[in-house]
Structures are given as C-alpha cells and as structure tokens.
Design a protein around this motif. Structure first.
Motif, PDB file in Angstrom:
ATOM      1  N   THR A   1       0.836  -1.208   0.000  1.00  0.00           N
ATOM      2  CA  THR A   1       0.000   0.000   0.000  1.00  0.00           C
ATOM      3  C   THR A   1       0.867   1.252   0.000  1.00  0.00           C
ATOM      4  O   THR A   1       0.608   2.202  -0.748  1.00  0.00           O
ATOM      5  N   LEU A   2       1.911   1.229   0.845  1.00  0.00           N
ATOM      6  CA  LEU A   2       2.761   2.416   0.938  1.00  0.00           C
ATOM      7  C   LEU A   2       3.481   2.684  -0.378  1.00  0.00           C
ATOM      8  O   LEU A   2       3.622   3.839  -0.798  1.00  0.00           O
ATOM      9  N   ILE A   3       3.934   1.603  -1.027  1.00  0.00           N
ATOM     10  CA  ILE A   3       4.605   1.810  -2.316  1.00  0.00           C
ATOM     11  C   ILE A   3       3.633   2.457  -3.295  1.00  0.00           C
ATOM     12  O   ILE A   3       3.969   3.422  -3.987  1.00  0.00           O
ATOM     13  N   CYS A   4       2.400   1.948  -3.319  1.00  0.00           N
ATOM     14  CA  CYS A   4       1.412   2.489  -4.267  1.00  0.00           C
ATOM     15  C   CYS A   4       1.106   3.952  -3.993  1.00  0.00           C
ATOM     16  O   CYS A   4       0.884   4.729  -4.913  1.00  0.00           O
ATOM     17  N   THR A   5       1.055   4.335  -2.713  1.00  0.00           N
ATOM     18  CA  THR A   5       0.564   5.679  -2.417  1.00  0.00           C
ATOM     19  C   THR A   5       1.677   6.713  -2.325  1.00  0.00           C
ATOM     20  O   THR A   5       1.408   7.905  -2.364  1.00  0.00           O
ATOM     21  N   THR A   6       2.927   6.286  -2.175  1.00  0.00           N
ATOM     22  CA  THR A   6       4.001   7.259  -1.958  1.00  0.00           C
ATOM     23  C   THR A   6       4.818   7.521  -3.212  1.00  0.00           C
ATOM     24  O   THR A   6       5.442   8.563  -3.344  1.00  0.00           O
ATOM     25  N   THR A   7       4.826   6.539  -4.133  1.00  0.00           N
ATOM     26  CA  THR A   7       5.688   6.668  -5.300  1.00  0.00           C
ATOM     27  C   THR A   7       5.403   7.935  -6.093  1.00  0.00           C
ATOM     28  O   THR A   7       6.322   8.599  -6.556  1.00  0.00           O
ATOM     29  N   GLY A   8       4.107   8.284  -6.218  1.00  0.00           N
ATOM     30  CA  GLY A   8       3.743   9.448  -7.023  1.00  0.00           C
ATOM     31  C   GLY A   8       4.403  10.724  -6.543  1.00  0.00           C
ATOM     32  O   GLY A   8       4.896  11.527  -7.345  1.00  0.00           O
ATOM     33  N   TYR A   9       4.463  10.893  -5.227  1.00  0.00           N
ATOM     34  CA  TYR A   9       5.066  12.097  -4.654  1.00  0.00           C
ATOM     35  C   TYR A   9       6.537  12.202  -5.048  1.00  0.00           C
ATOM     36  O   TYR A   9       7.012  13.246  -5.520  1.00  0.00           O
ATOM     37  N   PHE A  10       7.263  11.082  -4.886  1.00  0.00           N
ATOM     38  CA  PHE A  10       8.691  11.138  -5.205  1.00  0.00           C
ATOM     39  C   PHE A  10       8.922  11.250  -6.709  1.00  0.00           C
ATOM     40  O   PHE A  10       9.899  11.851  -7.140  1.00  0.00           O
ATOM     41  N   THR A  11       8.003  10.662  -7.485  1.00  0.00           N
ATOM     42  CA  THR A  11       8.116  10.851  -8.933  1.00  0.00           C
ATOM     43  C   THR A  11       8.043  12.329  -9.271  1.00  0.00           C
ATOM     44  O   THR A  11       8.823  12.835 -10.078  1.00  0.00           O
ATOM     45  N   THR A  12       7.102  13.038  -8.634  1.00  0.00           N
ATOM     46  CA  THR A  12       6.952  14.462  -8.922  1.00  0.00           C
ATOM     47  C   THR A  12       8.223  15.235  -8.586  1.00  0.00           C
ATOM     48  O   THR A  12       8.650  16.102  -9.340  1.00  0.00           O
ATOM     49  N   ILE A  13       8.816  14.899  -7.434  1.00  0.00           N
ATOM     50  CA  ILE A  13      10.035  15.619  -7.056  1.00  0.00           C
ATOM     51  C   ILE A  13      11.175  15.297  -8.026  1.00  0.00           C
ATOM     52  O   ILE A  13      11.880  16.184  -8.499  1.00  0.00           O
ATOM     53  N   LEU A  14      11.337  13.995  -8.336  1.00  0.00           N
ATOM     54  CA  LEU A  14      12.409  13.624  -9.265  1.00  0.00           C
ATOM     55  C   LEU A  14      12.188  14.275 -10.624  1.00  0.00           C
ATOM     56  O   LEU A  14      13.141  14.693 -11.289  1.00  0.00           O
TER      57      LEU A  14
END
Lengths: 325, 303
Positions: A188-201
């Motif tokens: 669940t955490l991978i699914c919900t957190t990846t988007g945020y870090f994608t945006t920063i990267l």
C-alpha cells in the motif's frame, strides 16, 4: 617637488570624495539594514518562542524522560540508560524496529526504482501533466484513508476476491490474516508514496536541457548509457534530497498501520505490523497496561538517532561535485 | 540523413511544440520497453481515478448492497450514509473542529513564520545563519519524539483535550517547515523594490508590510495551503491530545468510527461517507491550486 603636493592633494581629494560617497552609500545601506536589524525581536521572536516552547523543549524533555522510569503520574525514578536496554530486550520493540527498517529500506528502494522509471517514461510523454497531477494526489490524502480502503479491498467479500473469482480462484488467501498485514501495508505504501517522489524527481529531470538527449541520440548512445552518463549525474542532488525526505517520513509512519484492515478489536493493531511510532504510542497511551513513558520515549529517541545517523551517511554518500548546467 | 534535419531544431529548441515527441533523431527510441511503460503508467493513472470515483460512489450506497456487489453503482443519490456519519459518528462536530483548527492554526503559522523568514532571508550574518540552522534541525525530528513530553507539559497547564492547545501545538510544530520554505522564497524576491521604498523614506516595518508582503502573495498562499493540508490530515498529535468525543478532529473521529465497528458490525456505507468527507476538501484544494502546490513541495529540492 612641486608635483608631489598636487599629486597628494588630488589623491587626497579624490580619496576623500570617494570615501564620502562610499560613506554616504554605506550610511544609506546601513540605515535600512540597521533598521531591519532592530526588527530581530518582533520579527523572529514569536516564531522562535513557539518553536522552542512547543518543539525543541519537548524534544529535550524526551531525552530527559527516556532516562527515567515513569508512568506519567507519581515520582520519576532515574534509571540511566536502563530503558534503552529494556527496549532492546523487548520482542515487541525488536519486531517494530525491524518493520520500520523494512519500510525504510525495502519500501524505500522500491519507491525509488519505480519513481525513477516513471520519470523516464513521463519525461517526454504525451499528456504528462495530467498523469503527473493524478499520481501526485495521494500525497495530499490522510494515510488513514488508505488503511481503511485496504480493509475493504482485501475483505473476504471485497474487491480483490470478486476480481479473482472469474479466474477460478475460489479459495483466495486470507489477505487480512495478522501475518499478512505488514506485507500488504508495504505494498500500500509503495502504491501511495511513489507518485510524490516521482513528482520531485521529475522536477530534477525536467531541468536537463533537451539538447543533451539529442546529443546522446546523435552520438549513438544506448538508452542505458544515456541514463548512466547524463540523467543520473544531473539528477543526483535531487536523489539525495528525496532519500533524506523518505528517511524522515518513513520513520513517522503511523496512521496507515493504525487502522489497516479495520481494527482488531482491542483498538490497537496486531503486534506483527507495529512500527516504532506505533510502539511509542501504545507503550505510552494504551489503556491495557500501565503506561511506561520512559520506554516509550526511549524508543522514539532511538528512531531519532536512526534518522540522524542515516541522514549524515546519506549526505556523505550522496555528496558529489554539483554539475553545473 | 535525418540527423541533418534536427540540427536547426537543436539550436532553437523553443520552436518545437511542447509535449510533442522530440526531434527526428530521437524518434527511433520507441522501443517495446518504453511503450509498455507508457501503457503501465496510464493504467496506474486510470486505476487511481477509478479508485477515487469508486470510493465516492460507494458512499451513496448502503452497506448491504456494497457488500453484495462491491463494483455496483448507486441506484439513487442517497445521502443516508452522510447523514448517519454526520449524526451517529459525530462527524459533524469533528468536521467543525477540524475546519476551525486547520484554518486558525494555518493562518497563525504563516503570520508568525513570515516575518521571521523575511528577517532570516534578508539579514545575513553568522547569527541569523545559526538561527536558520536551528529551525532546519526541527525538520528531522519525528512527531513521536515530542509526543509524550508535549502531553505532559500541556496537561500541567490544562491544555490537553483543548482545541486551543491543539492549535498552539500545530503552530509550534509547523514552524521549521514554514520558516524554511518562506526563507527560500523571500530570498528569491528582488531587493530593488525594497531599496527604492527605503530611499523614499519608508521604515523597515513599512517596507515589509507594504512592499514585500504584496510581492510575496504567491509564496505566502502556497505556504498557507501546505499548512492547511498538513493540519487537516494530522493524526498522531491530535489522537494523543484530544480525549473527549466533542473535541475530536476528523481523523480521530474516523479512527473511533472504525473501532466502534468491531462491536456494532461493519457500517461500510457510513465509513465511505467519512472517507469522502476527509478527502473531498483536499481534492477541491488540489484542483484549485494544484500547480502551486507541487511547485511549493518541490521548491528548493536541489539545494
């Protein structure tokens, strides 16, 4: 002989005029700055006060409490570092600490690999703005929501099982069995957190000028070479920042664990899925046993120590000469 | 050769329409891997949107039909779940508490942090640098560290189980991030206007309020909205400090609603309504100010 005084005079006059103009300038500049400096107390004071009283003081207090045996009421008994030894002998804490490390490293690495992959895809995709906005949104939602939703999705009559039924899975695994909870939390955490870090990267990848890619194409670089010699070196600093951010936020993870898969009846999640944040909260505030404030703060301080060590290591390891471009 | 063609494009990259696959030299890389990736990405996007829509839909159905057919659509627009969550689950009071706390603490956070950030951004000497560092250190301290001492301290001055206490805590806890964000923002503003104002005889305070603040409207709004989001979603501190039902904030009410269900049987309809109440304000804010938020959250990331 006759020349020197005039020289001197001109020199002096020039110097004096220059120095007066400089003095004027400095007086002008310093009058703004002097005025501004006087604002220290009214401008910085309130923020400093709030921060010190409600954040720094409690943090210092935590160090102090962690050295005592205390149940919140009654006398505090100084026990030195006993709480720390106690906590490290406590199986519950070791489990929680192990879980926190799993979140930190396994989930962290998964997030970074996926986020970086998504970045490379997003970079020149049609409609990237829409895609980017959608995958960022989960960051703004309270993690409680995902915990509750997961409870329904993996429910015996929930979404996953109804989806599996057409494929002939009549006896699906018990998703929400206590031992399965933590892996599900990780997913669940991978699914919900990846988007945020994608945006920063993405913010980092977007800074790379497009002609670098074209140069790569002209030079016949393979996609892997381009990644290795252009994209990675130029986004390295953003990676470092993201790693620090994830370290700090992963240690705080609490909400999603707290309600994941619905409540277990006792009002606290099963011990297999605890993180150190949950351990701290339960040890201090659960109604089931006498509160052990000392052990609870000791576990919190250990998490803080973990963060500090990792941040220092990360900063060392990620330090490179910034590439100017 | 196609390479010849893209040299002028490389020299004047601005002429290329945005969001279009790049120059001919790079068109060859439509590999299988890449198109699978693009496909996957769109699937992720679609699933996210469907999940959100699905959650909203379920909030309008009753528990029995949700469990009977989790993929079904509501037959009628029935606000029964919301009414029940609102009355039985005490969400009305909790929403009000959350809204007031969020707005008050966010306004005060920004009001207190902005002057501080301005000072730290404009006056540079060893002293202000160490103060900035002092604030930044707070970014690394997780909430569970200050949880217990904060509870003990506030209990002594009767500020636990009090919205006033919660507001004060939120302001204190938000200082590091807000000061950090706004310091970077004030530094990025041009100095000339302030100098001009000072030459015209405006005092330093006047310069700040009449020149810098209006210039900084965008950054301050961003900081404010970021605080609104974090205070609206804050759970751990509020769960610890608030004890009586009528003081609960929305996340705490949601937790207690989940826990009641172990005894009273699952009320998924009411629960979905509760989730929608938690998520909707964030969605509205995101649609309204999305770009600004992502920029605010990624600002200064390269430093």
């Amino acid at each position: 002989m006759t020349l020197t005084p005039t020289k001197d005079q001109t020199g002096v006059s020039a110097r004096s005029s220059r120095s007066t103009s400089r003095k004027l300038n400095r007086a002008e500049g310093s009058s703004i700055e002097r005025q501004r400096r006087k604002l220290l107390i009214p401008f910085v004071g309130p923020a400093f006060l709030f921060y010190t009283l409600l954040f720094v003081l409690p943090a210092a207090g935590a160090m102090w409490i962690s050295l005592h045996r205390w149940s919140g009421a009654g006398p505090m008994k100084f026990v030195g570092l006993d709480n720390y030894f106690l906590v490290f002998r406590d199986e519950l804490f070791l489990k929680a600490f192990g879980n926190t490390l799993l979140l930190l490293f396994v989930v962290g690495i998964a997030i970074f690999v996926i986020a970086f992959g998504l970045c490379l895809i997003l970079r020149d995709m049609v409609g990237k703005k829409i895609a980017r906005s959608v995958i960022f949104f989960p960051h703004l939602i309270n993690a409680l929501v995902f915990g509750v939703l997961a409870g329904f999705i993996f429910n015996p009559g929930g979404l996953v099982n109804t989806l599996l039924k057409p494929f002939g899975v009549t006896d699906p695994p018990k998703w929400l069995a206590q031992d399965n909870l933590f892996p599900l939390i990780m997913v669940t955490l991978i699914c919900t957190t990846t988007g945020y870090f994608t945006t920063i990267l993405m913010a980092g990848v977007d800074r790379i000028p497009p002609y670098y890619y074209e140069d790569c194409a002209l030079a016949g670089a393979t996609p892997f070479q381009r990644l290795r010699y252009v994209v990675l070196p130029l986004t390295w600093d953003v990676f470092g920042t993201c790693a620090v951010l994830w370290t700090i936020s992963s240690i705080k993870i609490f909400e999603v664990v707290w309600v994941f898969g619905g409540s277990s009846g006792a009002g606290i999640p099963p011990t297999q899925s605890w993180t150190t944040a949950v351990y701290t909260y339960v040890t201090a505030f659960s109604a089931q046993s006498t509160p052990a404030y000392g052990a609870a703060t000791a576990s919190a301080i250990i998490s803080l120590a973990l963060i500090s060590v990792l941040v220092v290591i990360l900063r060392r390891a990620m330090r490179r000469d910034a590439v100017e471009f | 050769m196609s390479e010849d063609l893209d040299i002028p494009v490389a020299i004047a990259p601005k002429r290329r329409p945005r969001n279009r696959p790049a120059s001919p030299a790079m068109r060859g890389e439509r590999s299988f891997l890449r198109s699978t990736g693009v496909g996957l990405l769109w699937i992720i996007v679609a699933v996210s949107i469907i999940m959100l829509g699905w959650m909203v839909m379920q909030a309008f159905r009753d528990t029995r039909s949700i469990l009977g057919d989790p993929w079904g659509l509501p037959e009628t627009i029935d606000f029964g779940n919301f009414v029940r969550a609102w009355t039985v689950g005490d969400f009305a009071q909790a929403t009000w508490n959350s809204a007031v706390t969020t707005i008050v603490s966010s306004v005060l956070t920004v009001a207190i942090a902005a002057p501080c950030a301005y000072y730290l951004g404009r006056v540079e000497n060893r002293f202000t640098r160490s103060i900035s560092l002092y604030f930044i250190l707070g970014l690394g301290i997780p909430a569970q560290v200050i949880l217990i001492p904060l509870f003990v301290m506030l209990n002594q001055v009767y500020l636990t189980d009090s919205l006033l206490g919660l507001n004060l805590v939120y302001i204190g806890v938000s200082m590091p991030f807000t000061v950090f964000l706004l310091t970077a923002f004030f530094r990025s503003l041009p100095l000339e206007m302030e100098e001009a104002a000072a030459l015209d005889g405006t005092t330093a305070v006047g310069t700040f309020f009449r020149i810098t603040l209006p210039l900084a409207k965008g950054g301050i709004l961003t900081a404010f909205v970021l605080q609104v989001i974090s205070h609206w979603n804050e759970t751990l501190l509020s769960l610890t400090l608030m004890q009586s039902t009528e003081k609960y904030t929305l996340p705490v009410a949601l937790i207690s609603f989940v826990q009641q269900q172990t005894y009273s049987g699952a009320d998924w309809g009411g629960l979905f309504a509760g989730l929608v109440i938690v998520v909707m304000p964030m969605l509205v804010i995101y649609i309204w100010l999305g770009r600004r938020l992502t920029e605010g959250l990624t600002l200064g990331m390269g430093k």
